[in-house]
Design an enzyme around this catalytic site. Structure first.
Site, short mmCIF file in Angstrom:
data_model
loop_
_atom_site.label_atom_id
_atom_site.label_comp_id
_atom_site.label_asym_id
_atom_site.label_seq_id
_atom_site.Cartn_x
_atom_site.Cartn_y
_atom_site.Cartn_z
N ASN A 149 91.84 -39.69 117.99
CA ASN A 149 91.31 -39.45 116.46
C ASN A 149 92.54 -39.62 115.41
OD1 ASN A 149 88.83 -38.74 117.01
ND2 ASN A 149 89.45 -36.40 117.91
N CYS A 170 83.95 -41.92 122.46
CA CYS A 170 83.87 -40.51 122.10
C CYS A 170 82.87 -39.90 123.12
CB CYS A 170 83.54 -40.17 120.77
SG CYS A 170 83.47 -38.56 120.19
N HIS A 171 82.97 -38.65 123.48
CA HIS A 171 81.73 -38.18 124.23
C HIS A 171 81.09 -37.23 123.87
CE1 HIS A 171 85.90 -35.96 125.58
NE2 HIS A 171 85.17 -35.47 124.54
N HIS A 200 81.35 -38.04 115.12
CA HIS A 200 81.37 -36.67 114.96
C HIS A 200 80.03 -36.24 113.94
CE1 HIS A 200 85.54 -35.47 116.70
NE2 HIS A 200 84.90 -36.31 117.55
N TYR A 256 83.58 -30.10 108.57
CA TYR A 256 83.48 -31.47 108.04
C TYR A 256 82.45 -31.22 106.76
CZ TYR A 256 84.61 -33.10 112.41
OH TYR A 256 85.25 -33.11 113.83
#
Length: 501
Positions: A149, A170-171, A200, A256
């Site tokens: 990241n 990414c998971h 994300h 975010y």
């Protein structure tokens, strides 16, 4: 079948070990070459011992080549897996603690917000050096699989400026997929999804079960779920107001956007302290610190525990091994990948790194066209993309004006701080992270002069945030080894933590 795969940041114990298990569970990969490299020789030695033990107990003859010489590890590699965290926990602490002085309360700080932007400045400088080595010594058709990241920023820089084909992995999509199935009382494999956006901030724009569209019923299902209604308040509120569920955890998502962490007296209304990932102030920094301390203390016991089994049923849901399997064997794999947009999502910029469904076979990675995201989710993504672009260009050019503009554009930083506060915060962060920011030499000297001149804006020195918890000592963790191991596993998600501590 033989090829070479190199792990950069191999000192990420759980993640490196798990990915190696995933790869060596593929029968055709029993004779591949494996190289580990890390800047921390102590971690590298421990991880190599543990993984080599696993290999031998599974009856394979592979001998791991472990070295701190990155170019040697990368020589002739066909695949490179990157899990670095530049600056380790020392730099990570400044990503969290300095913004707190200005009222910016982060749970993670590794993707967006003040911490994510600075993490990107450190990471991009390192990734471009890694790309240079890959171009010069690795196989001509090399593929870089990036788990580090901030995913979008690093993958953007590698593709645009690094000259290396890079896929970000990414998971988050898998985790949210599981949650959605749980909310409806279904098995994950019985729920079909279309999920698209940016890393994300990827949105489940279509959810179906046996052909029935469940997308419009998801809010009611989450509100009625005993656990999720308590632990995912931010994600549920975003679902309520934007119409679609987002991939990332409650704690991640809360930092975010501008609405959930800007007032200290309201933060606890939106989070849950049962797990760090639900919104705890500096939560990921805490579990990473505890996990590092615990692993270094408990490593001899890890060597006594049973080896991992290299079997198909033991493979994780991480995309990396399946992508390599698809490319090498032709078996088709479907997943969600971070790639340059180039029209996959029509109403996001073509140069952005998007996360969307794709499939892999011998022909490579193919990304079907999604079309437009719904307008609300697209608007959220576009704000983030604007600051990502600024941050990438700042890191590549060493341009502190672009860096400050990225901070200005960040939703949470902008909600909490005025421009003068942002300028001073950036000065502090540049100076604190000087050793990891070679591209900012002139700017850091100027920042030092401004900070030394005095007449600074007041800050909340020592402020711990709205929901900071105690970092457990090793002695405290020893009281429950099972819980400590679980915590260490959470701290060792390769996309979030890696080599240098």
């Amino acid at each position: 079948m033989s090829f070479k795969i190199t792990f950069i940041g191999a000192g990420s114990i759980g993640f490196t070990r798990g990915l190696l298990r995933d790869l060596l569970s593929v029968p055709e990969f029993a004779k591949i070459e494996v190289a580990f490299t890390d800047i921390n020789p102590h971690n590298l030695e421990m991880v190599t011992q543990l993984c080599q033990r696993d290999i031998e107990e599974n009856g394979l003859a592979i001998k791991i080549s472990a070295t701190t010489d990155r170019r040697e590890a990368l020589k002739d590699a066909k695949y490179v897996i990157c899990t670095i965290r530049v600056g380790g926990l020392e730099a990570f602490a400044t990503d969290v603690d300095i913004p707190l002085k200005y009222g910016v309360d982060q749970c993670v700080g590794d993707t967006l917000c003040a911490g994510g932007i600075m993490y990107g400045q450190r990471g991009i400088a390192a990734m471009l050096d890694i790309c240079k080595d890959i171009r010069e010594v690795s196989a001509p058709d090399v593929t870089l699989l990036n788990y580090a990241n901030p995913m979008a920023m690093l993958t953007w820089a590698c593709n645009k400026y690094g000259g290396v084909r890079t896929i970000g992995l990414c998971h988050g999509v898998q985790g949210g997929h599981w949650q959605i199935a749980q909310a409806f009382g279904l098995e994950t494999e019985d729920v079909d999804i279309v999920c698209a956006g940016i890393n994300h901030q990827t949105w489940y724009v279509q959810i179906k079960h046996n052909g029935e569209d469940l997308t419009g019923k998801l809010l009611e299902a989450f509100e009625a779920h005993e656990d999720f209604s308590r632990t995912e308040k931010v994600r549920i509120d975003m679902l309520r107001r934007f119409g679609y569920y987002s991939t990332e955890s409650n704690g991640h998502l809360s930092e975010y956007v501008p609405w959930y962490r800007k007032r200290p007296d309201e933060i606890n209304d939106w989070i849950d302290l049962g797990s760090w990932i639900n919104g705890e102030t500096g939560g990921y920094l805490r579990v990473c610190t505890e996990g590092r301390n615990w692993f270094e203390t408990d490593f001899p016991n890890w060597m006594k525990d049973p080896a991992l089994k290299y079997e198909a049923g033991e493979r994780s849901h991480e995309h990396g091994s399946y992508i390599i399997e698809g490319l090498e064997t032709g078996r088709v794999y479907r997943g969600h990948f971070n790639v340059v947009n180039e029209g996959v999502i029509a109403n996001l910029p073509a140069d952005a790194i998007i996360e969307a469904p794709g499939y892999v076979d011998r022909n490579g990675v193919s990304m079907p066209r999604i079309g437009d995201l719904p307008l609300g989710p697209a608007a959220v993504c576009n704000v983030s993309i604007s600051l990502q672009r600024l941050a990438v260009e700042a890191a590549v050019r060493g341009d502190d004006k672009l860096l400050r503009q990225a901070f200005m554009m960040d939703p949470l930083v902008g909600a909490v701080c005025n421009p003068k506060e942002i300028w001073q915060m950036v000065d502090e962060m540049l100076v604190a992270q000087e050793r990891w920011l070679p591209q900012y030499g002139v700017s850091i000297a100027e920042a030092k002069a401004r900070l030394a001149a005095g007449d600074l804006l007041p800050t909340r020195e020592g402020y711990r945030g709205a929901a900071r918890l105690h970092v457990k000592t090793v002695e405290e963790m020893q009281q429950d080894r099972e819980a400590a191991n679980k915590n260490a596993g959470e701290a060792d998600k390769g996309k979030e933590r890696a080599s240098a501590h």
